[in-house]
Design a protein around this motif. Structure first.
Motif, PDB file in Angstrom:
ATOM      1  N   GLY A  39      32.249  59.230  26.672  1.00  0.00           N
ATOM      2  CA  GLY A  39      31.136  60.400  26.250  1.00  0.00           C
ATOM      3  C   GLY A  39      30.712  60.992  24.978  1.00  0.00           C
ATOM      4  N   VAL A  40      30.995  62.386  24.364  1.00  0.00           N
ATOM      5  CA  VAL A  40      31.022  62.131  22.837  1.00  0.00           C
ATOM      6  C   VAL A  40      31.560  62.622  22.458  1.00  0.00           C
ATOM      7  CG1 VAL A  40      30.165  64.018  21.177  1.00  0.00           C
ATOM      8  CG2 VAL A  40      28.681  63.760  23.428  1.00  0.00           C
ATOM      9  N   ALA A  41      32.584  62.525  21.086  1.00  0.00           N
ATOM     10  CA  ALA A  41      34.155  62.522  20.836  1.00  0.00           C
ATOM     11  C   ALA A  41      34.068  64.061  20.335  1.00  0.00           C
ATOM     12  CB  ALA A  41      33.657  61.912  19.635  1.00  0.00           C
ATOM     13  N   THR A  42      35.323  64.578  21.505  1.00  0.00           N
ATOM     14  CA  THR A  42      35.238  66.273  21.013  1.00  0.00           C
ATOM     15  C   THR A  42      36.203  66.581  20.003  1.00  0.00           C
ATOM     16  OG1 THR A  42      37.230  65.575  22.280  1.00  0.00           O
ATOM     17  CG2 THR A  42      35.876  66.425  23.299  1.00  0.00           C
ATOM     18  N   ILE A  43      36.939  65.724  19.022  1.00  0.00           N
ATOM     19  CA  ILE A  43      37.934  66.041  17.610  1.00  0.00           C
ATOM     20  C   ILE A  43      36.888  64.760  17.073  1.00  0.00           C
ATOM     21  CG2 ILE A  43      39.713  66.703  18.558  1.00  0.00           C
ATOM     22  CD1 ILE A  43      41.554  64.032  18.040  1.00  0.00           C
ATOM     23  N   GLN A  44      36.389  65.215  15.654  1.00  0.00           N
ATOM     24  CA  GLN A  44      36.313  64.156  14.109  1.00  0.00           C
ATOM     25  C   GLN A  44      37.222  63.010  13.827  1.00  0.00           C
ATOM     26  OE1 GLN A  44      36.047  66.398  10.394  1.00  0.00           O
ATOM     27  NE2 GLN A  44      35.034  64.312   9.529  1.00  0.00           N
ATOM     28  N   GLY A  45      36.439  61.618  13.745  1.00  0.00           N
ATOM     29  CA  GLY A  45      37.811  61.225  13.604  1.00  0.00           C
ATOM     30  C   GLY A  45      38.095  59.970  15.228  1.00  0.00           C
ATOM     31  N   GLU A  46      37.299  60.585  15.892  1.00  0.00           N
ATOM     32  CA  GLU A  46      37.732  60.106  17.109  1.00  0.00           C
ATOM     33  C   GLU A  46      37.245  58.791  17.771  1.00  0.00           C
ATOM     34  OE1 GLU A  46      38.693  60.979  22.377  1.00  0.00           O
ATOM     35  OE2 GLU A  46      37.358  62.599  20.910  1.00  0.00           O
ATOM     36  N   ARG A  47      37.158  57.798  18.686  1.00  0.00           N
ATOM     37  CA  ARG A  47      35.970  57.003  18.691  1.00  0.00           C
ATOM     38  C   ARG A  47      36.223  56.742  20.048  1.00  0.00           C
ATOM     39  NH1 ARG A  47      37.084  51.344  14.927  1.00  0.00           N
ATOM     40  NH2 ARG A  47      35.579  52.485  13.125  1.00  0.00           N
ATOM     41  N   VAL A  48      34.992  57.063  20.854  1.00  0.00           N
ATOM     42  CA  VAL A  48      35.098  56.830  22.281  1.00  0.00           C
ATOM     43  C   VAL A  48      33.949  55.527  22.616  1.00  0.00           C
ATOM     44  CG1 VAL A  48      34.241  59.032  22.407  1.00  0.00           C
ATOM     45  CG2 VAL A  48      32.178  58.161  22.558  1.00  0.00           C
ATOM     46  N   LYS A  49      33.434  55.161  23.994  1.00  0.00           N
ATOM     47  CA  LYS A  49      32.970  54.405  24.478  1.00  0.00           C
ATOM     48  C   LYS A  49      31.716  53.704  23.648  1.00  0.00           C
ATOM     49  CE  LYS A  49      35.285  53.450  29.599  1.00  0.00           C
ATOM     50  NZ  LYS A  49      35.826  52.533  28.850  1.00  0.00           N
ATOM     51  N   SER A  50      30.776  54.601  23.722  1.00  0.00           N
ATOM     52  CA  SER A  50      29.762  54.250  22.540  1.00  0.00           C
ATOM     53  C   SER A  50      30.072  53.813  21.381  1.00  0.00           C
ATOM     54  CB  SER A  50      29.036  55.529  23.143  1.00  0.00           C
ATOM     55  OG  SER A  50      29.012  55.819  22.069  1.00  0.00           O
ATOM     56  N   GLY A  72      18.532  51.989  21.352  1.00  0.00           N
ATOM     57  CA  GLY A  72      17.767  51.536  22.256  1.00  0.00           C
ATOM     58  C   GLY A  72      18.630  51.421  23.841  1.00  0.00           C
ATOM     59  N   PHE A  73      18.983  50.248  23.684  1.00  0.00           N
ATOM     60  CA  PHE A  73      19.643  50.104  24.956  1.00  0.00           C
ATOM     61  C   PHE A  73      20.215  50.132  25.090  1.00  0.00           C
ATOM     62  CE2 PHE A  73      16.032  47.039  23.926  1.00  0.00           C
ATOM     63  CZ  PHE A  73      15.314  46.718  25.262  1.00  0.00           C
ATOM     64  N   LEU A  74      21.672  50.029  23.573  1.00  0.00           N
ATOM     65  CA  LEU A  74      23.018  49.867  24.294  1.00  0.00           C
ATOM     66  C   LEU A  74      24.000  51.452  23.839  1.00  0.00           C
ATOM     67  CD1 LEU A  74      23.683  46.819  22.425  1.00  0.00           C
ATOM     68  CD2 LEU A  74      23.687  47.224  24.450  1.00  0.00           C
ATOM     69  N   GLY A  75      23.552  52.595  22.825  1.00  0.00           N
ATOM     70  CA  GLY A  75      23.458  53.984  23.215  1.00  0.00           C
ATOM     71  C   GLY A  75      24.471  54.311  22.064  1.00  0.00           C
ATOM     72  N   THR A  76      23.864  52.693  21.095  1.00  0.00           N
ATOM     73  CA  THR A  76      24.385  53.238  19.336  1.00  0.00           C
ATOM     74  C   THR A  76      24.404  54.052  19.045  1.00  0.00           C
ATOM     75  OG1 THR A  76      23.761  51.222  19.135  1.00  0.00           O
ATOM     76  CG2 THR A  76      25.298  51.067  19.977  1.00  0.00           C
ATOM     77  N   ASN A  77      24.712  53.827  17.338  1.00  0.00           N
ATOM     78  CA  ASN A  77      23.974  54.505  16.460  1.00  0.00           C
ATOM     79  C   ASN A  77      23.737  54.683  15.157  1.00  0.00           C
ATOM     80  OD1 ASN A  77      22.858  57.336  15.226  1.00  0.00           O
ATOM     81  ND2 ASN A  77      24.901  58.138  14.690  1.00  0.00           N
ATOM     82  N   MET A  78      23.472  53.149  15.068  1.00  0.00           N
ATOM     83  CA  MET A  78      23.396  52.814  14.023  1.00  0.00           C
ATOM     84  C   MET A  78      22.078  53.151  12.815  1.00  0.00           C
ATOM     85  SD  MET A  78      23.166  48.604  15.911  1.00  0.00           S
ATOM     86  CE  MET A  78      23.499  47.511  13.619  1.00  0.00           C
TER      87      MET A  78
END
Length: 237
Positions: free
Chosen positions: A40-51, A174-180
């Motif tokens: 999912g989406v990070a809930t706190i600043q600086g937290e890293r999630v799977k994406s 687009g394919f991996l859901g990253t934020n490059m």
């Protein structure tokens, strides 16, 4: 002269193995953290999630592959890439992937992305000059290219490489859901319209400006070398 070349060769190998080792260790680390990280989406600043770790795995994997590219080009096409350019290339991979992605310098250091794009543009421009100048001096091809054409080739070579990188970022997002391409802000806001194009266009503009700097310097250098060659030829005749 030979001892100086040997010294650069040793330095190049040391830097190569250091960067390669860091990339391999980072790849293993990012795979482990991907398994352990929350979804999912990070809930706190600086937290890293799977994406976030998907991007890190991708970057480290690409880095461990493309670090061998200069050697492969030299072996396949029998072209000598100067040790200085190879060292710059290895340092760029270290700064872009290990420091930028793994150590999070893209968010910790202001304008880190801009600095790297400017650095890579000048490095690629210098590589473009090296390649076409090598072909220009090869007697088998019998090429006599003007300084302007060599400079134009170097400019196109560097800009094309920058555009290919932006395509890679777009496809990865687009394919991996990253934020490059940074179309999602650190607060999780999804940008739309012109704002969403900001990072991509900024990168292309910085690439262009960095390339122009090295191309202008290269053009002046080639013109002077050509003029000196003509003077020596006239003096000998």
């Amino acid at each position: 002269m030979t001892s100086k070349m040997d010294k650069y060769e040793k330095r190049k190998k040391i830097i190569f193995y250091i960067v390669l080792t860091l990339l391999v260790i980072s790849l293993i680390y990012s795979v482990i953290m991907f398994i352990l990280a929350p979804s999912g989406v990070a809930t706190i600043q600086g937290e890293r999630v799977k994406s976030d770790y998907v991007l890190m795995v991708l970057q480290c994997l690409v880095g461990t592959i493309v670090i061998f590219l200069p050697k492969e080009v030299e072996n396949r096409f029998q072209i000598h890439i100067p040790n200085g350019i190879e060292i710059m290339y290895f340092i760029f991979l270290f700064c872009a992937i290990y420091l930028g992605e793994v150590r999070d310098f893209y968010y910790r250091i202001p304008y880190w992305d801009v600095i790297l794009h400017g650095f890579s543009a000048m490095m690629l421009g210098a590589l473009g000059f090296t390649l076409v100048d090598y072909l220009n001096d090869t007697e088998k091809l019998n090429l006599k290219l003007s300084p302007f054409f060599v400079s134009f080739f170097a400019f196109c070579f560097s800009i094309t490489a920058g555009v290919v990188w932006e395509i890679y970022e777009f496809l990865a997002d687009g394919f991996l859901g990253t934020n490059m391409q940074k179309f999602i802000t650190a607060k999780g806001e999804v940008l739309i319209g012109r704002a969403a194009l900001g990072d991509t266009m900024k990168d292309i503009i910085v690439d262009t400006l960095g390339t122009l700097v090295i191309v202008i310097i290269g053009y002046i250098t080639l013109r002077k070398r050509q003029e000196n060659h003509k003077k020596e030829k006239n003096a000998s005749s």
